[in-house]
Design a protein around this motif. Structure first.
Motif, mmCIF file in Angstrom:
data_model
loop_
_atom_site.group_PDB
_atom_site.id
_atom_site.type_symbol
_atom_site.label_atom_id
_atom_site.label_comp_id
_atom_site.label_asym_id
_atom_site.label_seq_id
_atom_site.Cartn_x
_atom_site.Cartn_y
_atom_site.Cartn_z
ATOM 1 N N PRO A 1 0.793 -1.238 0.000
ATOM 2 C CA PRO A 1 0.000 0.000 0.000
ATOM 3 C C PRO A 1 0.820 1.280 0.000
ATOM 4 C CG PRO A 1 0.001 -0.996 2.173
ATOM 5 C CD PRO A 1 0.659 -1.986 1.256
ATOM 6 N N ARG A 2 2.092 1.230 0.397
ATOM 7 C CA ARG A 2 2.871 2.464 0.488
ATOM 8 C C ARG A 2 3.722 2.712 -0.757
ATOM 9 N NH1 ARG A 2 6.637 3.169 3.678
ATOM 10 N NH2 ARG A 2 6.238 5.359 4.120
ATOM 11 N N ALA A 3 3.633 1.851 -1.738
ATOM 12 C CA ALA A 3 4.528 1.954 -2.895
ATOM 13 C C ALA A 3 4.390 3.289 -3.621
ATOM 14 C CB ALA A 3 4.267 0.794 -3.857
ATOM 15 N N VAL A 4 3.151 3.689 -3.931
ATOM 16 C CA VAL A 4 2.940 4.952 -4.655
ATOM 17 C C VAL A 4 3.318 6.140 -3.781
ATOM 18 C CG1 VAL A 4 1.211 6.409 -5.766
ATOM 19 C CG2 VAL A 4 1.149 3.934 -6.101
ATOM 20 N N PHE A 5 2.949 6.091 -2.513
ATOM 21 C CA PHE A 5 3.287 7.193 -1.603
ATOM 22 C C PHE A 5 4.803 7.372 -1.516
ATOM 23 C CE2 PHE A 5 4.347 8.784 2.636
ATOM 24 C CZ PHE A 5 3.566 9.924 2.708
ATOM 25 N N GLU A 6 5.516 6.245 -1.376
ATOM 26 C CA GLU A 6 6.975 6.329 -1.275
ATOM 27 C C GLU A 6 7.599 6.861 -2.561
ATOM 28 O OE1 GLU A 6 8.111 2.368 -0.260
ATOM 29 O OE2 GLU A 6 8.151 2.802 1.886
ATOM 30 N N GLU A 7 7.017 6.495 -3.696
ATOM 31 C CA GLU A 7 7.590 6.913 -4.981
ATOM 32 C C GLU A 7 7.590 8.423 -5.132
ATOM 33 O OE1 GLU A 7 6.820 6.336 -9.806
ATOM 34 O OE2 GLU A 7 5.573 5.263 -8.333
ATOM 35 N N PHE A 8 6.528 9.085 -4.657
ATOM 36 C CA PHE A 8 6.402 10.529 -4.875
ATOM 37 C C PHE A 8 6.600 11.368 -3.609
ATOM 38 C CE2 PHE A 8 3.837 8.459 -8.175
ATOM 39 C CZ PHE A 8 4.442 9.004 -9.307
ATOM 40 N N ALA A 9 6.911 10.715 -2.491
ATOM 41 C CA ALA A 9 7.080 11.459 -1.240
ATOM 42 C C ALA A 9 8.343 12.322 -1.283
ATOM 43 C CB ALA A 9 7.141 10.494 -0.061
ATOM 44 N N SER A 10 8.219 13.551 -0.795
ATOM 45 C CA SER A 10 9.373 14.448 -0.714
ATOM 46 C C SER A 10 10.261 14.032 0.446
ATOM 47 C CB SER A 10 8.915 15.892 -0.511
ATOM 48 O OG SER A 10 8.138 16.321 -1.605
ATOM 49 N N ARG A 11 11.552 14.072 0.226
ATOM 50 C CA ARG A 11 12.506 13.686 1.259
ATOM 51 C C ARG A 11 13.457 14.846 1.538
ATOM 52 N NH1 ARG A 11 11.097 9.098 -1.420
ATOM 53 N NH2 ARG A 11 10.836 7.200 -0.171
ATOM 54 N N PRO A 12 13.995 14.906 2.738
ATOM 55 C CA PRO A 12 14.937 16.001 3.049
ATOM 56 C C PRO A 12 16.169 15.942 2.149
ATOM 57 C CG PRO A 12 14.239 14.850 5.034
ATOM 58 C CD PRO A 12 13.744 14.046 3.890
ATOM 59 N N ARG A 13 16.666 17.123 1.791
ATOM 60 C CA ARG A 13 17.863 17.162 0.952
ATOM 61 C C ARG A 13 19.063 16.721 1.787
ATOM 62 N NH1 ARG A 13 17.399 22.952 -2.299
ATOM 63 N NH2 ARG A 13 15.490 22.425 -3.485
ATOM 64 N N PRO A 14 20.017 16.080 1.135
ATOM 65 C CA PRO A 14 21.233 15.661 1.868
ATOM 66 C C PRO A 14 21.956 16.878 2.429
ATOM 67 C CG PRO A 14 21.122 14.602 -0.283
ATOM 68 C CD PRO A 14 20.034 15.666 -0.268
ATOM 69 N N LYS A 15 22.442 16.723 3.634
ATOM 70 C CA LYS A 15 23.189 17.815 4.257
ATOM 71 C C LYS A 15 24.542 17.988 3.555
ATOM 72 C CE LYS A 15 21.139 17.368 8.862
ATOM 73 N NZ LYS A 15 21.414 17.153 10.293
#
Length: 443
Positions: free
Chosen positions: A427-441
């Motif tokens: 169920p989380r596949a689509v959410f994970e694909e488009f979820a925004s993530r923090p930029r690398p420090k």
């Protein structure tokens, strides 16, 4: 109050608790049931769930809705020391703890029994849980969807080939229902023809459905063959690595959907307890459903259902003289067991479990069934109606009965629902694909 612990919430466990609630007096005993799942699945409906004829939630019964006074624990009993009348309960969430009891009911049911055949553990799906039935249905519809966009070739053939291993009631009903479901899907997939779909049943013995007369089993084979199934008798599965089916006859083919129905066994953890266990892993029971060892009866220990070896004292005993592992026995045994526990608490006499065989009934797909009682056999449409009415009335609680019969009426007018929601397994596949993530420090 006496403490009654029921280990397992399937047929035997649920019905024991249900009847104890009915027959115990207020304050007479405290009943606790332990099972990792919050529901009891009605296993005879699994083939129809896999074929889209019954909604999955309608084939299960929520214990907390129908058990009013029984304390339900979501978890597993991981150790049993009957000498101390104590178990260890490992809940689904939280730390394990000890639980003391006065009476224990071993009703842990059974799991699929498999053999070390290459590829089975990695590729096959059982037909023992509601989750497996749903997965089979979603896989079949998904494979039709994929095959419809492919040109003729090995991969398309693989997607449209279904293999069922085991020729007992579970295997025959699964094969018949899936064949019927696939035929109904063809109307929605004009790219696929009837001849494109292949269904195979593999049975190591020389006949199917040993519970019915030989003549009846032969009729079932002819009917399934007419419906487009390939029946392989006296044939063993040698390998299923990567979906490539290799048979003892030398025949081979590729199959994306492999359903295993070739037998069941008690849960292995019981061998690590101090309960008396038979050669095949069953808890040894008496006709009155008390547990009995070499040194006599274990006071306060009871057993019923697939996990137990109960002597069959009926006029026509099962193989080996024991009750066979099926729903009919589990439900009836549970009712006798509950009465005997109540009688034991009150110092009354116990009754033996002695049943009259109600016959065997199976559905082979929409409008086709078979019924056998003694020498009387009924085949075809009316046997299919008998199958539906018997199991529709046998599922516990009127709330479930209404849902099941209502679903059948709806399918009669609207047809089977062919919506595939296989993605619910991730169920989380689509959410994970488009979820925004923090930029690398950056330094």
């Amino acid at each position: 109050m006496s403490k009654i612990l029921i280990v397992g919430g399937g047929y035997a466990g649920f019905y024991t608790a249900w009847k104890l609630e009915k027959w115990l007096r207020p304050g007479e005993a405290e009943v606790t049931i332990v099972d990792p799942l919050p529901y009891m699945a009605y296993l005879p409906f699994l083939p129809e769930v896999a074929a889209g004829s019954i909604e999955p939630r309608h084939a299960v019964t929520a214990r907390r809705r129908h058990l009013k006074t029984t304390h339900s624990v979501a978890g597993k009993v991981t150790t049993i020391s009957h000498a101390d009348k104590k178990v260890t309960i490992t809940p689904n969430e939280g730390e394990a703890y000890d639980f003391e009891y006065d009476h224990i009911v071993i009703a842990t049911g059974s799991v699929s029994r498999t053999f070390p055949i290459p590829g089975i553990a990695d590729n096959a799906i059982g037909m023992k849980t509601i989750e497996e039935a749903v997965a089979v249905r979603d896989r079949l519809v998904s494979n039709f969807e994929k095959a419809a966009s492919l040109p003729a070739g090995p991969e398309r053939d693989r997607l449209l080939t279904v293999t069922v291993v085991g020729g007992g009631f579970a295997g025959i009903e699964t094969l018949g229902e899936l064949r019927s479901f696939a035929t109904s899907l063809l109307r929605r997939y004009p790219e696929i023809t009837f001849d494109d779909t292949k269904f195979h049943l593999i049975e190591a013995m020389g006949r199917i459905m040993p519970e019915v007369a030989l003549e009846t089993s032969l009729w079932v084979i002819r009917k399934l063959t007419d419906l487009g199934a390939n029946i392989h008798l006296d044939t063993q599965l040698s390998s299923a690595v990567d979906g490539k089916i290799e048979l003892s006859t030398g025949e081979s083919f590729e199959s994306d959907l492999i359903v295993w129905t070739a037998g069941v066994m008690p849960r292995p953890f019981l061998r690590g307890t101090d309960l008396p266990i038979g050669e095949r892993g069953h808890v040894r029971g008496r006709p009155d459903l008390r547990v009995e060892g070499d040194d006599g009866i274990l006071e306060g220990a009871w057993t019923a259902g697939d996990t137990s070896a109960i002597p069959d004292i009926s006029a026509t005993p099962g193989p080996g003289g024991f009750c066979v592992p099926n729903a009919q026995h589990a439900v009836r045994q549970a009712k006798v067991l509950a009465r005997n526990i109540v009688a034991s608490l009150r110092g009354e006499g116990l009754a033996d479990y002695n049943h009259k065989n109600a016959g065997a009934v199976a559905g082979l797909g929409l409008n086709v069934g078979v019924f056998q009682s003694g020498k009387f056999a009924m085949k075809g449409y009316f046997a299919w109606l008998a199958h539906r009415f018997y199991h529709g009335l046998a599922i516990p609680t009127w709330e479930r009965k209404w849902r099941v019969f209502g679903g059948w009426v709806g399918h009669f007018f609207l047809g089977r629902d062919i919506v595939n929601i296989e993605a619910v397994q991730t169920p989380r596949a689509v959410f994970e694909e488009f979820a925004s993530r923090p930029r690398p420090k950056t330094d």
